[in-house]
Structure formats: structure tokens, C-alpha cells
Design a protein around this motif. Structure first.
Motif, mmCIF file in Angstrom:
data_model
loop_
_atom_site.group_PDB
_atom_site.id
_atom_site.type_symbol
_atom_site.label_atom_id
_atom_site.label_comp_id
_atom_site.label_asym_id
_atom_site.label_seq_id
_atom_site.Cartn_x
_atom_site.Cartn_y
_atom_site.Cartn_z
ATOM 1 N N UNK A 259 0.835 -1.205 0.000
ATOM 2 C CA UNK A 259 0.000 0.000 0.000
ATOM 3 C C UNK A 259 0.870 1.257 0.000
ATOM 4 N N UNK A 260 1.889 1.312 0.875
ATOM 5 C CA UNK A 260 2.691 2.544 0.954
ATOM 6 C C UNK A 260 3.539 2.737 -0.304
ATOM 7 N N UNK A 261 4.045 1.646 -0.891
ATOM 8 C CA UNK A 261 4.798 1.774 -2.146
ATOM 9 C C UNK A 261 3.883 2.274 -3.260
ATOM 10 N N UNK A 262 2.683 1.718 -3.332
ATOM 11 C CA UNK A 262 1.754 2.126 -4.390
ATOM 12 C C UNK A 262 1.406 3.608 -4.274
ATOM 13 N N UNK A 263 1.097 4.063 -3.068
ATOM 14 C CA UNK A 263 0.772 5.481 -2.862
ATOM 15 C C UNK A 263 1.979 6.352 -3.186
ATOM 16 N N UNK A 264 3.141 5.973 -2.640
ATOM 17 C CA UNK A 264 4.353 6.751 -2.893
ATOM 18 C C UNK A 264 4.717 6.812 -4.366
ATOM 19 N N UNK A 265 4.599 5.687 -5.058
ATOM 20 C CA UNK A 265 4.912 5.629 -6.487
ATOM 21 C C UNK A 265 3.965 6.525 -7.289
ATOM 22 N N UNK A 266 2.658 6.493 -6.940
ATOM 23 C CA UNK A 266 1.691 7.346 -7.645
ATOM 24 C C UNK A 266 1.987 8.833 -7.433
ATOM 25 N N UNK A 267 2.644 9.145 -6.296
ATOM 26 C CA UNK A 267 2.995 10.534 -6.003
ATOM 27 C C UNK A 267 4.409 10.883 -6.480
ATOM 28 N N UNK A 268 5.062 9.957 -7.194
ATOM 29 C CA UNK A 268 6.370 10.234 -7.782
ATOM 30 C C UNK A 268 7.559 9.753 -6.978
ATOM 31 N N UNK A 269 7.320 8.874 -5.995
ATOM 32 C CA UNK A 269 8.430 8.312 -5.221
ATOM 33 C C UNK A 269 9.296 7.398 -6.071
ATOM 34 N N UNK A 270 10.559 7.229 -5.675
ATOM 35 C CA UNK A 270 11.552 6.478 -6.451
ATOM 36 C C UNK A 270 11.450 4.973 -6.186
ATOM 37 N N UNK A 271 10.733 4.273 -7.057
ATOM 38 C CA UNK A 271 10.648 2.814 -6.998
ATOM 39 C C UNK A 271 11.628 2.257 -8.029
ATOM 40 N N UNK A 272 12.438 1.303 -7.613
ATOM 41 C CA UNK A 272 13.403 0.711 -8.525
ATOM 42 C C UNK A 272 13.913 -0.611 -7.992
ATOM 43 N N UNK A 273 15.008 -1.069 -8.563
ATOM 44 C CA UNK A 273 15.588 -2.351 -8.154
ATOM 45 C C UNK A 273 15.979 -2.325 -6.678
#
Length: 195
Positions: free
Chosen positions: A153-167
Motif C-alpha cells: 500500500x505505501x509503495x503504491x501510494x508513494x509511487x503514484x505521487x512520484x516516489x523512487x521505486x526501482x531495483x
């Protein structure tokens, strides 16, 4: 007691440093930091300040879960963000990808060590871990399912707000458990006979 307090403070400082190292690696960051970074993008507030604000909000969520904070819980909520902000002001992003990967990897290992330090001091879990254990107790769901659900949930919200998701986000998710499992027994302060 002196050892426990010293270990707690050192653990929280190193935890802040480890988050900074992973942020400066720019190859993906831990799930809760993706969440925080997303809100940095939306609000423009400093990362460290938002880390503290989110921690305090999570502590308020402990109330209906009947979780009891310890000194370490409050210290984590107030100090980790301050340490992150301090270290962000002292560091920059390396230019080369291999340098950033090494910086992230070192930050990941340091995060496992720092977690073992502050939890091993036996002053209570951090706000995020307490939310997890509280939800586990209230719902009766397995701890792994509760933790995984929260982090998705927190990754999804953060990613939608432009957070850095990567390897690095995936590496953290897969490796932090084994790292903490390795360091915690080594750094656990045994109770005194009078406790």
C-alpha cells in the motif's frame, strides 16, 4: 542502562544515515521512504521533516490498536527524520551508476545493523513496526501478510505521487528481513537480573 541508551541513540543515528545512503543511491528506496518521497513531491516539505510527521501520525494510529510506545519508539519517531535531514545536507548523489549501487548496498546492510542496534536496546519498536505488530494482534493475520500488505500500500501510494521505486526497492524488500535476522541476536542486550 548506559549501554542500552548509547546503543539506542547510535542505532537511530545509523538508521538515519542508512536511509540517506539509499536515497543518495537513486536506484530505488525502501517502501516507507517511497511513501515519504511521494509526499515530499506533493508538499515540498523536507524529507526528514515528513519522516517525523508520518511517524507521529503512525503513533496516533497505535491508540486504537492499544499499542504501548517505549522510549525507543518516541526516539525513533523524533530522531530518525532529524538524522536523515542532517545527513542529506552533508551528502550528494554520486555520478557513476556503480557508485550509486555500492552506496545503496552499503546503506541496506547498515540499515539491518542499525535496526538490530536500536531494537536490541529493548526500548520499544519504531512507529512502523508497531503498526505492523498491532495490526497483526488485532486482525489475527500472519505477520508476513500484514507487513507485506502495508508495504504494498505505501509503495503504491508513494509511487503514484512520484516516489523512487526501482531495483533497490525490491532488494530492500527481499534482503532486509535476513539482515535484521542476522544482526538482532548479535546486538540484543540481555535483561539484567533485576529486570
Amino acid at each position: 542502562m548506559t549501554r542500552r541508551i548509547t546503543q539506542l541513540l547510535l542505532g537511530l543515528a545509523l538508521f538515519g544515515l542508512s536511509i540517506t545512503m539509499m536515497l543518495r543511491g537513486v536506484v530505488g528506496i525502501p517502501p516507507w521512504d517511497v511513501f515519504t518521497q511521494g509526499f515530499v513531491n506533493v508538499t515540498g516539505l523536507p524529507f526528514g521533516m515528513l519522516t517525523i510527521i508520518i511517524s507521529v501520525v503512525l503513533l496516533l494510529a497505535w491508540i486504537p490498536l492499544r499499542q504501548k510506545p517505549g522510549i525507543g519508539t518516541v526516539g525513533n519517531a523524533l530522531l530518525v527524520g532529524a538524522f536523515i535531514q542532517l545527513f542529506l545536507g552533508m551528502t550528494t548523489v554520486p555520478e557513476e551508476l556503480w557508485q550509486r549501487i555500492l552506496l545503496f548496498a552499503a546503506g541496506l546492510v547498515l540499515n539491518g545493523f542499525a535496526t538490530g542496534l536500536y531494537i536490541g536496546a529493548r526500548f520499544g519498536p519504531g512507529p512502523r513496526d508497531g503498526l505492523m505488530t498491532g495490526l497483526h494482534r488485532v486482525t489475527g493475520k500472519p505477520i508476513w501478510l500484514v507487513r507485506t500488505s502495508i508495504e504494498i500500500v505505501v509503495v503504491a501510494i508513494g509511487w503514484m505521487l512520484g516516489g523512487n521505486v526501482g531495483i533497490g526497492t525490491l532488494a530492500f524488500a527481499l534482503l532486509i528481513g535476513p539482515l535484521v535476522h542476522f544482526f538482532m541476536p548479535l546486538l540484543h542486550v540481555p535483561p539484567a537480573r533485576s529486570e
